[in-house]
Scaffold this motif. Structure first.
Motif, PDB file in Angstrom:
ATOM      1  N   GLN A  47       0.868  -1.169   0.000  1.00  0.00           N
ATOM      2  CA  GLN A  47       0.000   0.000   0.000  1.00  0.00           C
ATOM      3  C   GLN A  47       0.906   1.219   0.000  1.00  0.00           C
ATOM      4  OE1 GLN A  47      -3.447   0.365  -0.086  1.00  0.00           O
ATOM      5  NE2 GLN A  47      -3.524  -1.843  -0.476  1.00  0.00           N
ATOM      6  N   ALA A  48       0.659   2.144  -0.917  1.00  0.00           N
ATOM      7  CA  ALA A  48       1.468   3.362  -0.956  1.00  0.00           C
ATOM      8  C   ALA A  48       1.323   4.129   0.354  1.00  0.00           C
ATOM      9  CB  ALA A  48       1.036   4.245  -2.126  1.00  0.00           C
ATOM     10  N   GLN A  49       2.430   4.615   0.863  1.00  0.00           N
ATOM     11  CA  GLN A  49       2.389   5.399   2.099  1.00  0.00           C
ATOM     12  C   GLN A  49       3.541   6.396   2.114  1.00  0.00           C
ATOM     13  OE1 GLN A  49       2.086   4.951   6.975  1.00  0.00           O
ATOM     14  NE2 GLN A  49       2.028   3.139   5.700  1.00  0.00           N
ATOM     15  N   ARG A  50       3.224   7.605   2.588  1.00  0.00           N
ATOM     16  CA  ARG A  50       4.233   8.634   2.780  1.00  0.00           C
ATOM     17  C   ARG A  50       4.196   9.088   4.234  1.00  0.00           C
ATOM     18  NH1 ARG A  50       5.037  12.690  -2.155  1.00  0.00           N
ATOM     19  NH2 ARG A  50       7.158  12.475  -1.334  1.00  0.00           N
ATOM     20  N   ALA A  51       5.263   9.737   4.669  1.00  0.00           N
ATOM     21  CA  ALA A  51       5.370  10.148   6.067  1.00  0.00           C
ATOM     22  C   ALA A  51       4.269  11.120   6.463  1.00  0.00           C
ATOM     23  CB  ALA A  51       6.741  10.767   6.314  1.00  0.00           C
ATOM     24  N   SER A  52       3.749  11.874   5.495  1.00  0.00           N
ATOM     25  CA  SER A  52       2.680  12.827   5.787  1.00  0.00           C
ATOM     26  C   SER A  52       1.362  12.139   6.131  1.00  0.00           C
ATOM     27  CB  SER A  52       2.475  13.765   4.587  1.00  0.00           C
ATOM     28  OG  SER A  52       2.211  13.003   3.417  1.00  0.00           O
ATOM     29  N   ASP A  53       1.268  10.828   5.843  1.00  0.00           N
ATOM     30  CA  ASP A  53       0.056  10.069   6.159  1.00  0.00           C
ATOM     31  C   ASP A  53       0.455   8.757   6.832  1.00  0.00           C
ATOM     32  OD1 ASP A  53      -2.673   9.503   6.254  1.00  0.00           O
ATOM     33  OD2 ASP A  53      -2.640   8.469   4.311  1.00  0.00           O
ATOM     34  N   TYR A  54       1.300   8.883   7.846  1.00  0.00           N
ATOM     35  CA  TYR A  54       1.879   7.711   8.507  1.00  0.00           C
ATOM     36  C   TYR A  54       0.812   6.897   9.230  1.00  0.00           C
ATOM     37  CZ  TYR A  54       5.098   4.981  11.396  1.00  0.00           C
ATOM     38  OH  TYR A  54       5.780   3.967  11.998  1.00  0.00           O
ATOM     39  N   ALA A  98      -0.349   0.829  11.702  1.00  0.00           N
ATOM     40  CA  ALA A  98      -0.914  -0.487  11.393  1.00  0.00           C
ATOM     41  C   ALA A  98      -0.474  -0.971  10.023  1.00  0.00           C
ATOM     42  CB  ALA A  98      -2.445  -0.433  11.471  1.00  0.00           C
ATOM     43  N   GLU A  99      -0.408  -0.055   9.050  1.00  0.00           N
ATOM     44  CA  GLU A  99       0.031  -0.425   7.710  1.00  0.00           C
ATOM     45  C   GLU A  99       1.522  -0.766   7.702  1.00  0.00           C
ATOM     46  OE1 GLU A  99      -1.274  -0.956   4.641  1.00  0.00           O
ATOM     47  OE2 GLU A  99      -3.202  -0.945   5.649  1.00  0.00           O
ATOM     48  N   MET A 100       2.319  -0.010   8.444  1.00  0.00           N
ATOM     49  CA  MET A 100       3.747  -0.304   8.531  1.00  0.00           C
ATOM     50  C   MET A 100       3.966  -1.715   9.065  1.00  0.00           C
ATOM     51  SD  MET A 100       5.364   2.499   7.479  1.00  0.00           S
ATOM     52  CE  MET A 100       7.028   2.305   8.103  1.00  0.00           C
TER      53      MET A 100
END
Length: 256
Positions: free
Chosen positions: A96-103, A106-108
């Motif tokens: 799943q795409a993720q950036r620090a601005s939307d940390y 649970a996804e990590m």
């Protein structure tokens, strides 16, 4: 020079593919079955596995969740009860795409559980048998995302970097035990994982093309199996740049 013993023929080889309900894993299972291998396929999607075994006589479905250590162990015991395991391919993956601005913690952690810890569960289940026989082959599907940090890859990239390091260390530890280890780093492949990408994916290939490249790598005794080279060689070269140039090049290439 081959770093692993080349695999010259597949007939009657026992292969366990973990994460084979779709994409690269499924395509590789089809290619191995066509070459006469005894194929065991695992994934959470039991219906997809059953659909595969229904049209591939002799293949065996072993549904499991890679985050469940007991389930992985039980499946490995079923495979090894039929005879020596020749090769295990860990191809389970989550993105799943993720950036620090939307940390999202649970996804990590979910990426870590599936992409990395699941591989550790499989290793725990197969290494004792390989070491006892002084034979076998461990193959891990990673990604060019593991070569270096990339935008939107905050959760995914670190798990693939961990797999890269794991494979390199396993190779050094197991070489004298005659156990092969290979690291597979695809570029963009047309799979359910990449279907959510909302950008043009350069050098996009099909799962069947990926499977062909993987088998060619095993047959040549390669440790580092990466494809398509018209893309992956650029990614390898990018990683050699000093950080200021690397960060600037990634920003220019991705626009992020």
């Amino acid at each position: 020079m081959p770093l692993n013993p080349p695999i010259s023929q597949w007939r009657d080889k026992t292969i366990w593919l973990v994460g084979a309900s779709s994409g690269i894993g499924l395509a590789t299972a089809k290619a191995l079955h066509a070459r006469g291998a005894r194929v065991f396929v695992s994934a959470r999607n039991a219906a997809a596995l059953d659909a595969f075994t229904a049209v591939h006589p002799g293949a065996t479905s072993l549904p499991l969740d890679v985050t469940d250590h007991a389930a992985v162990t039980a499946a490995a015991q079923q495979v090894q009860a039929t005879g020596p395991l020749d090769l295990v391919l860990y191809c389970a993956g989550y993105y799943q795409a993720q950036r620090a601005s939307d940390y999202k913690l649970a996804e990590m952690l979910r990426h870590d559980d599936i992409n990395y810890r699941g591989a550790l569960h499989v290793l725990d289940a197969v290494l004792p048998g390989f070491l006892a026989r002084q034979a076998g082959h461990i193959s891990l599907i990673s990604s060019v995302a593991g070569y270096g940090g990339l935008p939107q890859s905050l959760a995914y990239g670190p798990t693939k970097a961990a797999l890269n390091n794991l494979a390199e260390t396993l190779y050094m530890d197991l070489k004298d035990s005659h156990i092969g280890v290979s690291l597979i780093c695809p570029g963009f492949v047309e799979t359910p994982l990449t279907a959510g990408n909302h950008f043009t994916m350069p050098a996009l290939i099909t799962p069947a093309q990926a499977a062909t490249a993987i088998l060619q790598g095993w047959e040549a005794g390669r440790f580092d199996i990466h494809f398509p080279k018209r893309f992956t060689l650029w990614m390898k070269a990018l990683r050699l740049l000093p950080y200021p140039a690397y960060f600037a090049a990634v920003r220019k290439f991705t626009g992020l």
